[in-house]
Design an enzyme around this catalytic site. Structure first.
Site, short mmCIF file in Angstrom:
data_model
loop_
_atom_site.label_atom_id
_atom_site.label_comp_id
_atom_site.label_asym_id
_atom_site.label_seq_id
_atom_site.Cartn_x
_atom_site.Cartn_y
_atom_site.Cartn_z
CB ALA A 1 4.31 -27.36 14.68
CB THR B 1 18.70 -33.39 28.39
OG1 THR B 1 19.94 -33.84 28.20
CG2 THR B 1 17.83 -32.32 29.61
CB CYS C 1 6.86 -18.73 5.42
SG CYS C 1 6.68 -19.90 7.27
C1 LIG Z 1 4.14 -22.16 13.19
C2 LIG Z 1 3.78 -23.25 12.72
C3 LIG Z 1 3.98 -24.38 12.61
C4 LIG Z 1 5.77 -24.37 12.78
O1 LIG Z 1 5.45 -24.34 14.56
P1 LIG Z 1 6.85 -23.88 15.07
O2 LIG Z 1 6.79 -24.46 16.03
O3 LIG Z 1 7.33 -23.04 15.00
O4 LIG Z 1 7.99 -24.53 15.23
C5 LIG Z 1 3.74 -25.31 11.62
N1 LIG Z 1 2.76 -26.15 11.45
C6 LIG Z 1 1.97 -24.44 10.90
C7 LIG Z 1 0.22 -24.27 10.19
C8 LIG Z 1 2.16 -23.18 11.57
O5 LIG Z 1 1.32 -22.53 11.79
#
Ligand SMILES: *Cc1c(COP(=O)(O)O)cnc(C)c1O
Length: 397
Positions: free
Chosen positions: A73, A242, A328
């Site tokens: 994400a 890839t 975080c």
């Molecule tokens: C975990 C999270 C992300 C990041 O996702 P990843 O796949 O670990 O990069 C982004 N936004 C929110 C709200 C999240 O909880």
């Protein structure tokens, strides 16, 4: 019961064994590169990836072609924000966002601000809700994007996606949502909610780490993005490199399972969350529950324990794996920006714990964890002169 009891499902989830099973052949026998168009190994991999795209699209009412695989994400948020802004030009563009967004949205926005983009960060109310009317008022002539997360990772609040999408569409502005916590857990329909871009992640829905996707609308309107990674032109030229085939297959399977189990998982998990809360509430005073009591993720419970430092509580709680308010910003003792945004003081923010339940959480684990939390809070408060003083005052009153 496996110790410590894992109540940190916002940080990550274990892979569902069925997901692992689906992935395994793609490491060994079916190892082909989907970009190989000239033989069966490639075709087989391409077919599996296509199937995964369909499963993911199906969960949000999208079309398979609109699903672009990413590393997670974080990357999807980066492409959504930078991709749109680079297409319009950073300088002179305007974005409407929410103060409670995840770092993977806030940091690309800060980067854009450094390149001349104006960003309006809208506040939230005490439950963490953003007001669609404020979004409407914030949209200007040069606004190109509205970005509001689909569920908050610290307090679980779900915004009125439907109303936000309507406001953005009315003004001809793209609507992006970070759905890392919401995808697979609450119903989402990109057409009904008028979502143009949606970020999702594998490891938050019992899939593997290192895979995620960006949904990018292809019709009415067709979203234009400037690629951030260039190379062989994979993923409709939006993300070269890839493909992580086992990851994509795993994410597809995880999405299919989530679709099947969404309702039953949600009600079971919400039941356990309420059980946990009802064990703690009657026996501990000065506990505040954060988030929206009405529209919230079923697996989330954010609690503020006055007179208890979250960091101290974590150290005391060896047998429960939890996290202080924001993963975080843990490590540093900074209070969470989300908790400050809903009106908590610095001290309260630093006394807040997020409990995140999951698909494999059991009643036994919840009862055990509640007992441990109650014991630890009582112990820490018994050493707190402030708490004793306060209690004395209340007893005297
Ligand atoms: C975990 C999270 C992300 C990041 O996702 P990843 O796949 O670990 O990069 C982004 N936004 C929110 C709200 C999240 O909880």
């Amino acid at each position: 019961m496996r110790l410590p009891v894992y109540l940190d499902h916002h940080a990550t989830t274990p892979c569902d064994p069925k997901v692992v099973e689906a992935m395994l052949p793609f490491f060994t026998e079916r190892f082909g590169n989907p970009a190989s168009r000239s033989h069966r190994y490639g075709w087989e991999a391409e077919e599996a990836v296509q199937h995964a795209r369909e499963e993911i699209a199906g969960l949000i009412g999208a079309r398979a072609k609109e699903i672009l695989f990413m590393s997670g994400a974080t990357e999807a948020n980066n492409l959504a924000i930078k991709g749109v802004l680079e297409d319009h030009g950073y300088a002179g563009s305007h974005v409407v966002a929410c103060v409670t967004e995840h770092a993977s949205v806030l940091d690309p926005l800060a980067y854009a601000e450094g390149r001349g983009t104006a960003v309006t960060y809208l506040p939230v109310d005490a439950a963490g809700r953003i007001d669609p009317e404020q979004v409407r008022d914030a949209i200007r002539e040069n606004t190109v994007l509205v970005t509001v997360m689909a569920a908050n990772n610290e307090i679980g609040t779900i915004p009125p996606l439907d109303a936000l999408g309507r406001v953005a569409r009315e003004r001809g502005v793209l609507f992006h949502t970070d759905a890392a916590q919401a995808f697979g857990k609450i119903p989402i329909d990109v057409d009904a909610m008028r979502i143009d871009l949606l970020s999702l992640s594998g490891h938050k829905i019992y899939g593997p780490k290192g895979i995620g996707a960006l949904y990018a609308r292809r019709r009415e309107p067709r979203v234009r993005l400037e690629a951030q990674i260039h190379g062989g032109g994979h993923e409709r030229k939006m993300r070269s490199g890839t493909l992580n085939v086992p990851g994509a297959v795993g994410l597809g399977r995880a999405a299919a399972i989530a679709r099947e189990r969404m309702e039953t998982d949600a009600s079971r998990i919400a039941g356990l969350r309420d059980r946990f809360y009802m064990k703690i509430m009657p026996v501990l005073d000065r506990v505040r529950r954060n988030g929206d009591p009405e529209k919230s993720l079923p697996n989330t419970l954010s609690l503020t324990f006055d007179y208890v430092e979250a960091e101290a509580l974590l150290m005391d709680l060896e047998d429960v794996a939890i996290t202080p308010a924001s993963a975080c910003s843990s490590g540093s003792f900074r209070p969470s920006h989300v908790l400050l945004a809903i009106g908590l003081g610095v001290e309260q923010a630093l006394s807040t714990i997020r409990f995140g339940l999951g698909r494999f959480t059991t009643e036994e684990e919840i009862d055990f964890a509640a007992e441990k939390v109650i014991e630890a809070v009582r112990r820490l408060r018994s050493w707190s002169p402030l708490y004793e003083e306060e209690r004395g005052k209340r007893a005297g009153a």
